[in-house]
Design an enzyme around this catalytic site. Structure first.
Site, PDB file in Angstrom:
ATOM      1  N   ASP A  34       0.895  -0.960   0.048  1.00  0.00           N
ATOM      2  CA  ASP A  34       0.180  -0.319   0.104  1.00  0.00           C
ATOM      3  C   ASP A  34       1.173   1.532  -0.075  1.00  0.00           C
ATOM      4  O   ASP A  34       2.045   1.283   0.440  1.00  0.00           O
ATOM      5  CB  ASP A  34      -1.199   0.356   1.616  1.00  0.00           C
ATOM      6  CG  ASP A  34      -2.575   0.851   1.322  1.00  0.00           C
ATOM      7  OD1 ASP A  34      -2.033   1.854   0.659  1.00  0.00           O
ATOM      8  OD2 ASP A  34      -3.301   0.555   0.980  1.00  0.00           O
ATOM      9  N   ASP A  59       4.322   2.866  -3.904  1.00  0.00           N
ATOM     10  CA  ASP A  59       3.470   2.737  -4.777  1.00  0.00           C
ATOM     11  C   ASP A  59       3.215   1.505  -6.173  1.00  0.00           C
ATOM     12  O   ASP A  59       4.815   1.833  -6.865  1.00  0.00           O
ATOM     13  CB  ASP A  59       3.635   4.027  -4.810  1.00  0.00           C
ATOM     14  CG  ASP A  59       2.783   4.535  -5.721  1.00  0.00           C
ATOM     15  OD1 ASP A  59       1.978   3.790  -6.841  1.00  0.00           O
ATOM     16  OD2 ASP A  59       2.168   5.852  -6.571  1.00  0.00           O
ATOM     17  N   VAL A  60       2.364   0.806  -6.282  1.00  0.00           N
ATOM     18  CA  VAL A  60       2.559   0.316  -7.290  1.00  0.00           C
ATOM     19  C   VAL A  60       2.735   0.827  -9.091  1.00  0.00           C
ATOM     20  O   VAL A  60       2.729   0.851  -9.630  1.00  0.00           O
ATOM     21  CB  VAL A  60       0.862  -1.218  -7.334  1.00  0.00           C
ATOM     22  CG1 VAL A  60       1.140  -1.854  -5.895  1.00  0.00           C
ATOM     23  CG2 VAL A  60       0.007  -0.134  -7.740  1.00  0.00           C
ATOM     24  N   ASN A 102       2.337  -3.190 -14.480  1.00  0.00           N
ATOM     25  CA  ASN A 102       3.460  -3.700 -13.978  1.00  0.00           C
ATOM     26  C   ASN A 102       2.900  -5.197 -12.967  1.00  0.00           C
ATOM     27  O   ASN A 102       3.407  -6.052 -13.018  1.00  0.00           O
ATOM     28  CB  ASN A 102       3.765  -2.397 -12.412  1.00  0.00           C
ATOM     29  CG  ASN A 102       4.010  -1.130 -12.465  1.00  0.00           C
ATOM     30  OD1 ASN A 102       4.649  -1.371 -13.827  1.00  0.00           O
ATOM     31  ND2 ASN A 102       4.437   0.228 -12.050  1.00  0.00           N
ATOM     32  N   LYS A 108       2.762 -12.281 -14.766  1.00  0.00           N
ATOM     33  CA  LYS A 108       3.210 -13.363 -15.675  1.00  0.00           C
ATOM     34  C   LYS A 108       4.767 -13.413 -15.500  1.00  0.00           C
ATOM     35  O   LYS A 108       5.273 -14.333 -15.192  1.00  0.00           O
ATOM     36  CB  LYS A 108       3.531 -12.250 -17.058  1.00  0.00           C
ATOM     37  CG  LYS A 108       4.185 -12.719 -18.267  1.00  0.00           C
ATOM     38  CD  LYS A 108       3.396 -11.486 -19.773  1.00  0.00           C
ATOM     39  CE  LYS A 108       4.781 -12.053 -20.710  1.00  0.00           C
ATOM     40  NZ  LYS A 108       5.906 -11.131 -20.528  1.00  0.00           N
ATOM     41  N   ALA A 117      -9.282  -5.612  -9.176  1.00  0.00           N
ATOM     42  CA  ALA A 117     -10.382  -5.256  -8.996  1.00  0.00           C
ATOM     43  C   ALA A 117     -11.604  -3.866  -9.446  1.00  0.00           C
ATOM     44  O   ALA A 117     -10.590  -3.567  -9.388  1.00  0.00           O
ATOM     45  CB  ALA A 117     -10.452  -4.250  -7.088  1.00  0.00           C
ATOM     46  N   TYR A 148     -11.292   7.718 -12.415  1.00  0.00           N
ATOM     47  CA  TYR A 148     -11.828   6.407 -12.032  1.00  0.00           C
ATOM     48  C   TYR A 148     -12.600   5.345 -13.057  1.00  0.00           C
ATOM     49  O   TYR A 148     -12.064   4.492 -13.840  1.00  0.00           O
ATOM     50  CB  TYR A 148     -12.848   6.723 -10.730  1.00  0.00           C
ATOM     51  CG  TYR A 148     -12.788   5.520 -10.652  1.00  0.00           C
ATOM     52  CD1 TYR A 148     -11.854   4.220  -9.370  1.00  0.00           C
ATOM     53  CD2 TYR A 148     -13.766   4.422  -9.920  1.00  0.00           C
ATOM     54  CE1 TYR A 148     -12.296   3.491  -8.924  1.00  0.00           C
ATOM     55  CE2 TYR A 148     -14.751   3.148  -8.933  1.00  0.00           C
ATOM     56  CZ  TYR A 148     -13.491   3.397  -8.615  1.00  0.00           C
ATOM     57  OH  TYR A 148     -13.419   1.820  -8.052  1.00  0.00           O
ATOM     58  N   TYR A 162      -3.578  -9.536 -21.287  1.00  0.00           N
ATOM     59  CA  TYR A 162      -2.418 -10.664 -20.850  1.00  0.00           C
ATOM     60  C   TYR A 162      -2.980 -11.243 -21.088  1.00  0.00           C
ATOM     61  O   TYR A 162      -2.343 -12.788 -20.970  1.00  0.00           O
ATOM     62  CB  TYR A 162      -2.066  -9.774 -19.678  1.00  0.00           C
ATOM     63  CG  TYR A 162      -1.486  -8.582 -19.801  1.00  0.00           C
ATOM     64  CD1 TYR A 162      -1.117  -7.786 -20.135  1.00  0.00           C
ATOM     65  CD2 TYR A 162       0.351  -9.425 -19.201  1.00  0.00           C
ATOM     66  CE1 TYR A 162       0.106  -6.593 -19.665  1.00  0.00           C
ATOM     67  CE2 TYR A 162       1.057  -8.769 -19.259  1.00  0.00           C
ATOM     68  CZ  TYR A 162       0.800  -7.875 -19.599  1.00  0.00           C
ATOM     69  OH  TYR A 162       2.416  -6.326 -19.908  1.00  0.00           O
TER      70      TYR A 162
END
Ligand code: UDP
Length: 315
Positions: A34, A59-60, A102, A108, A117, A148, A162
């Site tokens: 997170d 931070d993803v 990412n 993968k 989500a 959003y 993917y």
């Protein structure tokens, strides 16, 4: 036997933290991640002493590195309330797009199954009612909610790509309005707003005339559905939500009756731009594929949630 390892992004958030609890309970090794822009460490601090839990403050939207193997990834990081994504439009777009990219890349590389989500917001202000997964939606790409909605629509597209082009094991859940303990008091969503206003004896801010509808699902039901979807072999989007539909006006009356604070009252305010007029999930698919349907009625769910807000709302 080695424990299954799962990465949960948005781990300190409302739904993410409940997912951490569930996967710990099921015997998984949980890696929470997170960046804490809308998360709350209190939601997961009880997990820190466990050997089966790790936490990364990251931070993803930036490159994601997780040492060791991974069996599953749950991508739940994102600002998720209209007020949050109005305040953080760029982060919202980035976590849904770059962040998802990412995590798909990580899945993968690790040969992991990933569940992302998504949201009923992909249907926008829907012209079909109730909403089935085959409905394409009615979204304003450049409206205030577009940051959003379009991030989540892109997220679905890149996830399917993917799946198709890399053969990645992917799952997509379209989450309808969900509520329960650990929602942020000040996140601006209707339930935390109404509970905190009722408890403080203030006006319950109904936007518009309150005739717009939503269908509210208790968080434990949602988590059960997500758990089953991850273990299923179904790669297309699945709606999860409670079809019990209610107007926002009725919802305010239910919360007023439950909290029973004589000082609380109804306070009508202007309706935000592009606020969907109605929303109700068609859950035929979830029933058929997952054998899932909600168990908590609104009365029970609201009582459980009230117990939480009583403790966290500062009067
Ligand atoms: N709403 C309201 N008062 C509030 C907050 C929200 O009347 O203080 C309304 C909002 O306009 C919407 C509904 O409640 O029609 C649900 O809003 P929320 O922000 O919880 O989530 P949404 O379903 O719109 O994403």
């Amino acid at each position: 036997m080695d424990k299954k390892r799962i990465l949960i992004t948005g781990a300190a958030g409302f739904i993410g933290s409940h997912l951490c609890d569930r996967y710990i309970k099921e015997g998984y090794h949980v890696i929470g991640m997170d960046n804490m822009i809308t998360g709350n460490i209190v939601n997961i601090e009880h997990l820190f002493p466990l050997e089966t839990f790790e936490f990364y403050h990251h931070d993803v939207s930036k490159f994601v590195h997780v040492p060791g193997n991974l069996d599953y990834i749950l991508h739940f990081a994102s600002p998720a309330s209209p007020i949050d994504y109005l305040k953080m439009p760029i982060q919202t777009l980035k976590v849904g797009s770059l962040g998802t990219h990412n995590l798909l890349g990580l899945a993968k590389a690790k040969n992991a199954r990933i569940l992302i989500a998504s949201t009923s917001e992909v249907y926008g202000d829907p012209l079909e009612h109730p909403q089935t997964e085959s409905y394409w939606g009615n979204v304003n790409p450049i409206g205030p909610r577009g940051v959003y909605d379009e991030a989540k629509r892109f997220q679905e597209a890149i996830t399917m790509a993917y799946h198709t082009y890399h053969g990645l094991e992917t799952r997509i859940v379209r989450i309808f309005n969900t509520y329960g303990p650990r929602m942020r008091v000040e996140d601006g969503r209707v339930l935390p707003a109404f509970f905190s206003q009722a408890i403080r004896g203030e006006g319950l801010t109904i936007f518009g005339d309150g005739s717009q509808t939503r269908s509210f699902c208790y968080v434990d039901d949602l988590v059960e559905g997500i758990y089953r979807l991850m273990l299923s072999d179904y790669a297309f989007p699945v709606n999860l939500g409670n079809p019990a539909e209610i107007t926002i006006r009725q919802f305010a009356d239910e919360i007023l009756a439950l909290v029973n604070n004589p000082k609380a009252f109804i306070d009508f305010r202007p309706l935000p731009v592009d606020d969907p007029k109605q929303r109700q999930p068609d859950i035929t698919k979830a029933k058929a594929i997952l054998g899932w349907e909600p168990k908590f009625d609104r009365k029970t769910g609201l009582e459980l949630t009230y117990e939480y807000f009583k403790k966290v709302v500062i009067i």
